[in-house]
Design a protein around this motif. Structure first.
Motif, short mmCIF file in Angstrom:
data_model
loop_
_atom_site.label_atom_id
_atom_site.label_comp_id
_atom_site.label_asym_id
_atom_site.label_seq_id
_atom_site.Cartn_x
_atom_site.Cartn_y
_atom_site.Cartn_z
N LEU A 15 0.80 -1.22 0.00
CA LEU A 15 0.00 0.00 0.00
C LEU A 15 0.84 1.28 0.00
N VAL A 16 2.12 1.19 0.39
CA VAL A 16 2.95 2.40 0.43
C VAL A 16 3.70 2.64 -0.87
N VAL A 17 3.70 1.67 -1.76
CA VAL A 17 4.45 1.79 -3.01
C VAL A 17 4.07 3.05 -3.81
N PRO A 18 2.79 3.38 -3.98
CA PRO A 18 2.46 4.59 -4.75
C PRO A 18 3.05 5.88 -4.16
N LEU A 19 3.13 5.99 -2.85
CA LEU A 19 3.74 7.18 -2.23
C LEU A 19 5.25 7.17 -2.43
N VAL A 20 5.88 6.04 -2.20
CA VAL A 20 7.34 5.97 -2.32
C VAL A 20 7.77 6.19 -3.77
N GLU A 21 6.94 5.78 -4.71
CA GLU A 21 7.25 6.05 -6.13
C GLU A 21 7.41 7.54 -6.38
N LYS A 22 6.65 8.38 -5.71
CA LYS A 22 6.74 9.83 -5.89
C LYS A 22 8.05 10.38 -5.35
N ASN A 70 10.82 8.60 -5.29
CA ASN A 70 11.83 7.78 -5.93
C ASN A 70 12.55 8.52 -7.07
N ASP A 71 13.64 9.24 -6.75
CA ASP A 71 14.41 9.98 -7.76
C ASP A 71 15.13 9.06 -8.75
N TYR A 72 15.40 7.86 -8.36
CA TYR A 72 16.19 6.97 -9.21
C TYR A 72 15.32 6.05 -10.05
N LYS A 73 14.03 6.24 -10.03
CA LYS A 73 13.07 5.60 -10.91
C LYS A 73 13.12 4.07 -10.93
N VAL A 74 12.87 3.49 -9.81
CA VAL A 74 12.71 2.04 -9.71
C VAL A 74 11.24 1.75 -10.00
N SER A 75 10.96 0.71 -10.76
CA SER A 75 9.57 0.39 -11.10
C SER A 75 8.77 0.01 -9.86
N ALA A 76 7.46 0.13 -9.96
CA ALA A 76 6.56 -0.24 -8.86
C ALA A 76 6.73 -1.72 -8.53
N VAL A 110 9.46 -3.60 -8.83
CA VAL A 110 10.71 -3.78 -8.08
C VAL A 110 10.56 -3.22 -6.68
N LEU A 111 9.94 -2.05 -6.55
CA LEU A 111 9.72 -1.46 -5.22
C LEU A 111 8.93 -2.41 -4.33
N GLU A 112 7.85 -2.96 -4.85
CA GLU A 112 7.03 -3.87 -4.04
C GLU A 112 7.84 -5.09 -3.63
N SER A 113 8.61 -5.64 -4.53
CA SER A 113 9.44 -6.80 -4.20
C SER A 113 10.45 -6.46 -3.11
N ARG A 114 11.06 -5.29 -3.22
CA ARG A 114 12.04 -4.87 -2.21
C ARG A 114 11.37 -4.63 -0.86
N PHE A 115 10.19 -4.01 -0.87
CA PHE A 115 9.48 -3.79 0.39
C PHE A 115 9.12 -5.11 1.06
#
Length: 153
Positions: free
Chosen positions: A27-34, A36-42, A44-49
């Motif tokens: 649920l936090v991925v959409p906020l962290v994407e904003k 995210n200066d280094y542009k990791v895909s949603a 990849v972000l979800e997998s990392r979280f």
């Protein structure tokens, strides 16, 4: 007589600060994407979280009527120079909620929460390109001790 901004008080009162259950980390991925200066895909972000939730990590969120409008990761460790420590990470508050004292209230909640967990210090990193965060952290009493370096391997 001081002028009190009623909208500011109401906004803070409707917000809830809490630790997000690991199963809801996506649920936090959409906020962290904003942030995210280094542009990791949603994806990849979800997998990392998901991986992060298996480590010394918790995710604190700000909710307004059950909508997540702010986030801060909390990384725990013990450091030789500062004792038991927490590192707020990927701190982000939705732009429409900024300037209302919510960030300050959120950090006051974080200070209390981590102190109850035995933390002695708080350390954090912030992007060089984010001067408004620098001002916020200075106002919160943080001081700069060094530089953060990153190298891909």
């Amino acid at each position: 007589m001081s002028h009190v901004n009623l909208n500011r008080i109401i906004s803070i009162m409707t917000c809830e600060f809490k630790i997000l259950e690991s199963k809801n980390i996506h649920l936090v991925v959409p906020l962290v994407e904003k942030l995210n200066d280094y542009k990791v895909s949603a994806e990849v972000l979800e997998s990392r979280f998901i991986e992060m939730t298996k480590q010394n990590y918790e995710c604190a969120v700000i909710c307004d009527n059950n909508k997540i409008i702010g986030v801060s990761g909390l990384w725990y460790c013990t450091r030789h120079y500062s004792g038991k420590s927490v590192e707020p990470d990927h701190v982000y508050i939705d732009e429409s909620y900024r300037g209302k004292g919510i960030g300050k209230a959120f950090f006051n909640w974080i200070y209390s929460y981590v102190k109850d967990k035995g933390c002695e210090t708080i350390e954090l990193n912030t992007y060089v390109s984010n001067p408004s965060s620098h001002k916020f952290y200075y106002n919160e009493g943080f001081r700069i001790l060094g530089f953060h370096f990153l190298k891909n391997v």
